[in-house]
Enzyme design. Structure first.
Site, short mmCIF file in Angstrom:
data_model
loop_
_atom_site.label_atom_id
_atom_site.label_comp_id
_atom_site.label_asym_id
_atom_site.label_seq_id
_atom_site.Cartn_x
_atom_site.Cartn_y
_atom_site.Cartn_z
CD GLU A 31 61.34 -44.30 -26.05
OE1 GLU A 31 61.55 -45.20 -27.14
OE2 GLU A 31 61.62 -44.82 -24.86
CB CYS A 74 56.22 -46.10 -32.48
SG CYS A 74 56.27 -47.40 -31.07
P1 NAD Z 1 53.18 -35.49 -31.58
O1 NAD Z 1 54.32 -35.00 -31.80
O2 NAD Z 1 52.15 -34.80 -32.51
O3 NAD Z 1 52.41 -35.13 -30.09
C1 NAD Z 1 52.89 -35.66 -29.15
C2 NAD Z 1 52.77 -34.81 -27.83
O4 NAD Z 1 53.49 -33.78 -27.69
C3 NAD Z 1 51.49 -34.57 -27.64
O5 NAD Z 1 51.07 -34.63 -26.24
C4 NAD Z 1 51.32 -33.29 -27.94
O6 NAD Z 1 50.11 -32.34 -27.34
C5 NAD Z 1 52.65 -32.49 -27.55
N1 NAD Z 1 53.17 -31.33 -28.24
C6 NAD Z 1 52.89 -31.04 -29.58
N2 NAD Z 1 53.50 -29.73 -29.74
C7 NAD Z 1 54.29 -29.50 -28.72
C8 NAD Z 1 55.19 -28.40 -28.22
N3 NAD Z 1 55.42 -27.70 -29.13
N4 NAD Z 1 55.66 -28.57 -27.05
C9 NAD Z 1 55.55 -29.50 -26.27
N5 NAD Z 1 54.44 -30.50 -26.67
C10 NAD Z 1 53.93 -30.59 -27.60
O7 NAD Z 1 52.89 -36.81 -31.97
P2 NAD Z 1 51.64 -37.88 -31.74
O8 NAD Z 1 50.78 -37.59 -33.02
O9 NAD Z 1 51.00 -37.60 -30.47
O10 NAD Z 1 52.30 -39.56 -31.90
C11 NAD Z 1 52.44 -39.95 -33.04
C12 NAD Z 1 54.03 -40.07 -33.27
O11 NAD Z 1 54.58 -40.83 -31.82
C13 NAD Z 1 54.16 -41.11 -34.37
O12 NAD Z 1 55.14 -40.52 -35.20
C14 NAD Z 1 54.83 -42.45 -33.70
O13 NAD Z 1 55.56 -43.23 -34.49
C15 NAD Z 1 55.37 -41.72 -32.64
N6 NAD Z 1 55.29 -42.78 -31.38
C16 NAD Z 1 56.66 -43.47 -30.95
C17 NAD Z 1 56.65 -44.18 -29.78
C18 NAD Z 1 57.94 -44.96 -29.57
O14 NAD Z 1 58.03 -45.63 -28.51
N7 NAD Z 1 58.92 -44.76 -30.20
C19 NAD Z 1 55.51 -44.80 -29.34
C20 NAD Z 1 54.21 -44.23 -29.69
C21 NAD Z 1 54.44 -43.16 -30.76
#
Ligand code: NAD
Length: 453
Positions: free
Chosen positions: A225, A260
């Site tokens: 997502e 999002c």
């Molecule tokens: P992010 O990708 O920076 O982090 C998300 C998660 O991934 C965190 O828990 C982080 O610690 C983990 N992570 C980071 N690097 C990793 C790796 N190498 N391996 C495994 N896990 C890792 O995203 P964010 O800043 O937390 O969230 C914001 C983004 O999420 C925005 O783009 C937003 O649009 C999206 N989002 C989408 C939805 C949806 O339903 N489509 C909902 C909420 C947020």
């Protein structure tokens, strides 16, 4: 790991991060627990989740406060989230038994049926912006379907993740059915390296692609997502221009634009453009900004300091390419990751602001002449999460919405998620669905029974 309050930049607390070894121990325990959990009837598993909902209600105020302190979400919006997300439990109450029941699809010489078995132990790697909504979409549904879950909250919503664990255990979810992995992306990486039966991720496109690539060889389900650059188009037949502007502004600035499915760019037909922009700016000016713990605050700080820089760069790029800032564009004095709500006009698709996710309190508004031009611009994005149209003419709006390559379309509404319909992104916005019947079945694998006798 330090937990920072984004409104004050003060350290709330420090926590030890999980290590590769502690993750392995947690997974070994979950592996055992899942086998027993899967044997329990769905009714029993559902009852525990209903009990969890009661505990959330009873602790609403404290939970909302923790969410506000670590993400900067205004307290009224934190309360909304804690309360509103309980609709996932209502959805499960009404639908889980139906969608998880074994279906007999043919009788006679051979009775044929489909059983929906749990996947096993799954990873839920999550985001910070709506940790209740996006967390529940995965872990509540997974638990009811008979899985064990290793939940990795975002490092920006860790205390909330720890609250989930405490309340789920209090409600009766066994300790070896739900556990939490504490840490940054490095700890997420340990989960990718470990032996899990499914990866359910909410976050950025960049991390999502990294996850899909890293676990591809395991051939287990992967759901992503991801982000969006969601357009909203206001047609010239709209009866109430002011109301459309108020709704669009809320869609863009609720949770400081960190949704999002936030409205990320607006197209308005030339005939109504000036009036729409006037009402839009008036509305955004009226939002009280400040301390997120105060009831009246509508825009607080951003959750991550780094995103302020991303947005300032987008604004700089837009100005260089001819855009005009009507409101905001700068930071207020004082501590905290604040950015004044920003409205930009005279935009075009050469600008980053109209193409890349901003994820903050900024919006670009662009004038268009025809529906065809609006459709082309709305589709001109690598993302495909949602699209909204405001118009009095449903058929005219629907003709365009039918063309949109996105997971969700809205007519005269925006920035909303319902547990009754699938939540899914297309293109760079993701893969797979949560919520609805699809989001219940997502946590199962079908087994075909063909029984002669
Ligand atoms: P992010 O990708 O920076 O982090 C998300 C998660 O991934 C965190 O828990 C982080 O610690 C983990 N992570 C980071 N690097 C990793 C790796 N190498 N391996 C495994 N896990 C890792 O995203 P964010 O800043 O937390 O969230 C914001 C983004 O999420 C925005 O783009 C937003 O649009 C999206 N989002 C989408 C939805 C949806 O339903 N489509 C909902 C909420 C947020």
């Amino acid at each position: 790991m330090q937990i920072i309050n984004p409104a004050t930049e003060e350290i709330i607390t420090e926590l030890p991060e999980d290590s590769q070894e502690s993750i392995q121990e947690k997974l070994a325990s979950l592996r055992k627990g899942q086998k027993e959990w899967a044997k329990k009837p769905v009714e029993e598993r559902l009852e525990v989740i209903i009990q969890f909902g009661e505990l959330v209600k009873a602790n609403k105020e404290e939970l909302a406060f923790v969410l506000t302190s670590e993400t900067g979400k205004p307290i009224a919006q934190s309360r909304n989230e804690v309360n509103g997300s309980l609709n996932r439990i209502e959805h499960l109450k009404t639908n889980a038994l139906k969608w998880l029941a074994t279906e007999t699809v043919a009788t006679g010489d051979v009775t044929e049926s489909i059983a929906y078995e749990p996947l096993g132990v799954i990873a839920n790697i999550s985001a910070w912006n709506f940790p209740y909504n996006v967390g529940y979409n995965v872990f509540l549904y997974a638990i009811v379907a008979g899985n064990a879950v290793l939940y990795k909250p975002s490092e920006f919503a860790t205390l909330t993740g720890m609250n989930f664990k405490e309340l789920l255990h209090q409600a009766g979810v066994p300790e070896n059915v739900f556990d939490v992995a504490i840490g940054t992306g490095q700890v997420g990486q340990y989960l990718l390296d470990a032996d899990l039966d499914g990866y359910f991720f909410t976050g950025s496109y960049k991390t999502g692609v990294h996850i899909a690539k890293s676990v591809a060889h395991k051939l287990v389900p992967v759901q992503l997502e991801l982000g969006g650059k969601d357009p909203l188009y206001v047609m010239d037949d709209i009866a109430d221009i002011k109301q459309a502007a108020i709704n669009a502004a809320e869609g863009a600035f609720y949770n400081n634009g960190q949704s999002c499915c936030a409205v990320e760019r607006i197209y308005v037909q030339d005939k109504i453009y000036d009036e729409f922009v006037k009402h839009f700016v008036e509305e955004v000016k009226s939002y009280p900004m400040g301390d997120p713990t105060e009831d009246a605050t509508f825009t607080g700080p951003l959750t991550r300091a780094q995103q302020v820089e991303v947005i300032l760069e987008q604004l700089n790029d837009s100005i260089q390419k001819g855009a005009k800032i009507l409101l905001g564009g700068d930071q207020p004095e004082g501590p905290g990751y604040y950015l004044n709500p920003t409205v930009v006009v005279d935009t075009n698709h050469e600008m980053e602001l109209m193409k890349e996710e901003s994820f903050g309190p900024v919006i670009g508004i662009q004038k268009v002449n025809t529906d065809a031009e609006a459709l082309e611009l709305m589709q001109d994005t690598p993302y495909g999460l949602t699209a909204a149209i405001y118009s009095t003419d449903e058929a005219r709006a629907k003709a365009l919405l039918d063309e949109m390559n996105v997971g969700t379309v809205y007519w005269n509404c925006c920035d909303r998620v319902s547990p009754n319909t699938p939540w899914s992104g297309r293109k760079n916005s993701g893969l797979g669905s949560t919520l609805s019947s699809q989001g219940i079945r997502a946590f199962t694998q079908p087994k075909s029974y063909q029984m002669r006798g």
